[in-house]
Design a protein around this motif. Structure first.
Motif, short mmCIF file in Angstrom:
data_model
loop_
_atom_site.label_atom_id
_atom_site.label_comp_id
_atom_site.label_asym_id
_atom_site.label_seq_id
_atom_site.Cartn_x
_atom_site.Cartn_y
_atom_site.Cartn_z
N ARG A 26 0.86 -1.18 0.00
CA ARG A 26 0.00 0.00 0.00
C ARG A 26 0.90 1.24 0.00
NH1 ARG A 26 -5.48 0.82 1.73
NH2 ARG A 26 -5.84 3.04 2.07
N ILE A 27 0.78 2.03 -1.06
CA ILE A 27 1.67 3.18 -1.26
C ILE A 27 0.78 4.42 -1.34
CG2 ILE A 27 3.35 4.17 -2.89
CD1 ILE A 27 4.38 1.55 -1.93
N GLU A 28 0.99 5.39 -0.44
CA GLU A 28 0.07 6.54 -0.44
C GLU A 28 0.71 7.81 0.10
OE1 GLU A 28 -3.09 4.77 1.90
OE2 GLU A 28 -2.26 5.57 3.76
N ASN A 29 -0.09 8.89 0.11
CA ASN A 29 0.28 10.16 0.74
C ASN A 29 1.60 10.73 0.24
OD1 ASN A 29 0.11 12.35 2.46
ND2 ASN A 29 1.00 11.26 4.19
N MET A 30 1.68 10.96 -1.09
CA MET A 30 2.88 11.59 -1.69
C MET A 30 4.14 10.75 -1.51
SD MET A 30 2.28 14.29 -3.33
CE MET A 30 0.58 14.50 -3.70
N THR A 31 4.00 9.45 -1.60
CA THR A 31 5.20 8.61 -1.66
C THR A 31 5.82 8.83 -3.04
OG1 THR A 31 4.38 6.91 -0.15
CG2 THR A 31 6.00 6.20 -1.80
N ILE A 32 7.13 9.04 -3.08
CA ILE A 32 7.83 9.18 -4.37
C ILE A 32 8.91 8.11 -4.42
CG2 ILE A 32 9.01 10.79 -5.95
CD1 ILE A 32 6.51 12.08 -4.89
N LEU A 33 8.80 7.21 -5.38
CA LEU A 33 9.85 6.21 -5.56
C LEU A 33 10.75 6.66 -6.70
CD1 LEU A 33 7.83 2.83 -5.40
CD2 LEU A 33 8.72 4.22 -3.51
N GLY A 34 12.05 6.77 -6.44
CA GLY A 34 13.00 7.11 -7.50
C GLY A 34 13.10 5.97 -8.51
N GLU A 35 14.05 6.10 -9.41
CA GLU A 35 14.23 5.08 -10.44
C GLU A 35 14.67 3.75 -9.81
OE1 GLU A 35 16.89 4.57 -14.51
OE2 GLU A 35 17.58 5.91 -12.95
N ASP A 36 14.13 2.63 -10.31
CA ASP A 36 14.61 1.29 -9.94
C ASP A 36 14.55 1.05 -8.42
OD1 ASP A 36 16.00 -1.22 -10.32
OD2 ASP A 36 17.86 -0.23 -9.74
N VAL A 37 13.39 1.35 -7.83
CA VAL A 37 13.17 1.07 -6.40
C VAL A 37 12.29 -0.17 -6.33
CG1 VAL A 37 11.96 1.87 -4.33
CG2 VAL A 37 13.45 3.44 -5.60
N HIS A 38 12.60 -1.07 -5.39
CA HIS A 38 11.83 -2.31 -5.30
C HIS A 38 11.20 -2.43 -3.92
CE1 HIS A 38 13.30 -3.32 -9.23
NE2 HIS A 38 14.47 -2.87 -8.82
N VAL A 39 9.87 -2.38 -3.91
CA VAL A 39 9.11 -2.43 -2.66
C VAL A 39 8.63 -3.88 -2.48
CG1 VAL A 39 7.04 -1.59 -1.49
CG2 VAL A 39 8.37 -0.02 -2.94
N SER A 40 8.97 -4.47 -1.34
CA SER A 40 8.61 -5.87 -1.09
C SER A 40 7.10 -6.04 -0.91
CB SER A 40 9.34 -6.37 0.16
OG SER A 40 10.74 -6.24 -0.03
#
Length: 361
Positions: A320-334
């Motif tokens: 669950r990704i929310e509230n202005m989460t910013i993932l840069g390039e090539d980020v891996h969320v388990s």
């Protein structure tokens, strides 16, 4: 006709995305920000665009080479060795902008997204016969900006008031200008501001006119405004060319999906979502108010809202990704991870929850 786009510096407010690409090349609604502007300029007959830049010009030029050919427009760089503010770059690029024709040239701020009514601006400029035209936009909270005080009937600008304490008007500089070459005679080659130094001089000589921008406007130089800008842009697309938007039983509201992206069964996507080329969205995913950039994989039943997912990243199952989460390039969320406003630098793996907004190095 010629145009100068003020590209400027490092795009620090849009980090971590600008750690991978110069800000004008960061995707907005599935194409680089600056391309929206170059296409609009080309459409009104601009044949040469000069990018005023002090950072990574070779990256920009290499990238834009393809578009030069595709759009049949000349793109060159004018590189600052020190930051020259918003007017200095015009003096630096003088030789590229003046061709002896006496024709006016456009100047655009590279962070601004709008409907770019540039043809109307050319007509407005010819009609008033002054030296410079600026686009202004109406805002609800003028106290955060520099306000342009103008004569309503003619558009002639009387003065500028920086962050007014008392209400003087609600029109602010929208960062789109059309200038006669003579304006360049008023700018010295040094760090200087077009808003604070050049325009007030022209206004004092009664040569500056403002046109109220029809349609939406947004400075998308920071994440929250980028997400708002996407909503306004998709809204405008709905009115102007609805065929470009994606439709289907799994789509809610305005959604833009690249034709090479694959979307699984039982997803619910929208409103205000852009999904880039080569993305894979597995089954049961929920996306709203977010941008998913090129080559991203979103695994089953993940839920993403009000966030930006950078190029070639992966979001695990049931995350669950929310509230202005910013993932840069090539980020891996388990799998099964929760991110509440995490700002994650490129090439990271996220194996534990981010419970409050923070930067993950």
């Amino acid at each position: 006709m010629k145009a100068l786009i003020l590209v400027g510096g490092f795009g620090t407010r849009l980090r971590p995305l600008t750690l991978s690409f110069p800000k004008p090349l960061v995707d907005f609604a599935n194409k680089p920000m600056i391309l929206h502007q170059i296409e609009a300029l080309k459409a009104v007959g601009v044949d040469e665009v000069v990018l005023a830049i002090n950072y990574q010009p070779e990256v920009m030029l290499n990238f834009l080479k393809d578009f030069e050919t595709k759009l049949e427009i000349k793109i060159t760089c004018s590189q600052e060795t020190e930051p020259l503010g918003t007017a200095g770059p015009l003096a630096l690029a003088r030789d590229k902008l003046v061709d002896g024709s006496g024709e006016p040239f456009f100047v655009l701020n590279s962070d601004v997204i709008s409907e770019y009514p540039l043809q109307e601006m050319i007509e407005f400029h010819k009609a008033h016969g002054g030296e410079a035209s600026i686009m202004v936009t109406k805002v609800d909270e003028p106290s955060k900006y520099g306000v342009v005080v103008m004569e309503e009937s003619t558009g002639r600008v009387e003065k500028f008031v920086e962050k007014p304490k008392l209400y003087v008007g609600n029109k602010i500089n929208a960062g789109i200008y059309l200038l006669n070459p003579s304006v360049l005679d008023k700018i010295e080659l040094r760090p200087t501001s077009i808003e604070k130094e050049t325009f007030p001089k022209i206004a004092a000589a009664q040569g500056l006119y403002a046109m109220v921008l029809p349609g939406f406007w947004m400075d998308i130089g920071q994440p929250r405004d980028y997400i708002t800008g996407l909503r306004l842009y998709l809204d405008s697309l709905r009115k102007k060319s609805p065929a470009k938007l994606t439709t289907g039983p799994h789509i809610v509201g305005n959604v833009l999906v690249d034709e090479t992206a694959k979307i699984g069964e039982g997803c619910l996507i929208g409103p205000d979502v852009a999904i880039g080329p080569g993305c894979i969205v597995e089954s049961g995913v929920r996306l709203s108010r977010c941008t998913v950039m090129r080559g991203v994989r979103i695994k089953k039943h993940a839920c993403i809202s009000s966030s930006i997912i950078g190029w070639h990243s992966t979001v695990g199952q049931w995350a669950r990704i929310e509230n202005m989460t910013i993932l840069g390039e090539d980020v891996h969320v388990s799998d099964e991870i929760y991110s509440n406003g995490g700002v994650v630098l490129p090439h990271k793996e996220i194996k534990s929850n981010i419970l409050k907004p923070e930067i993950v190095m």
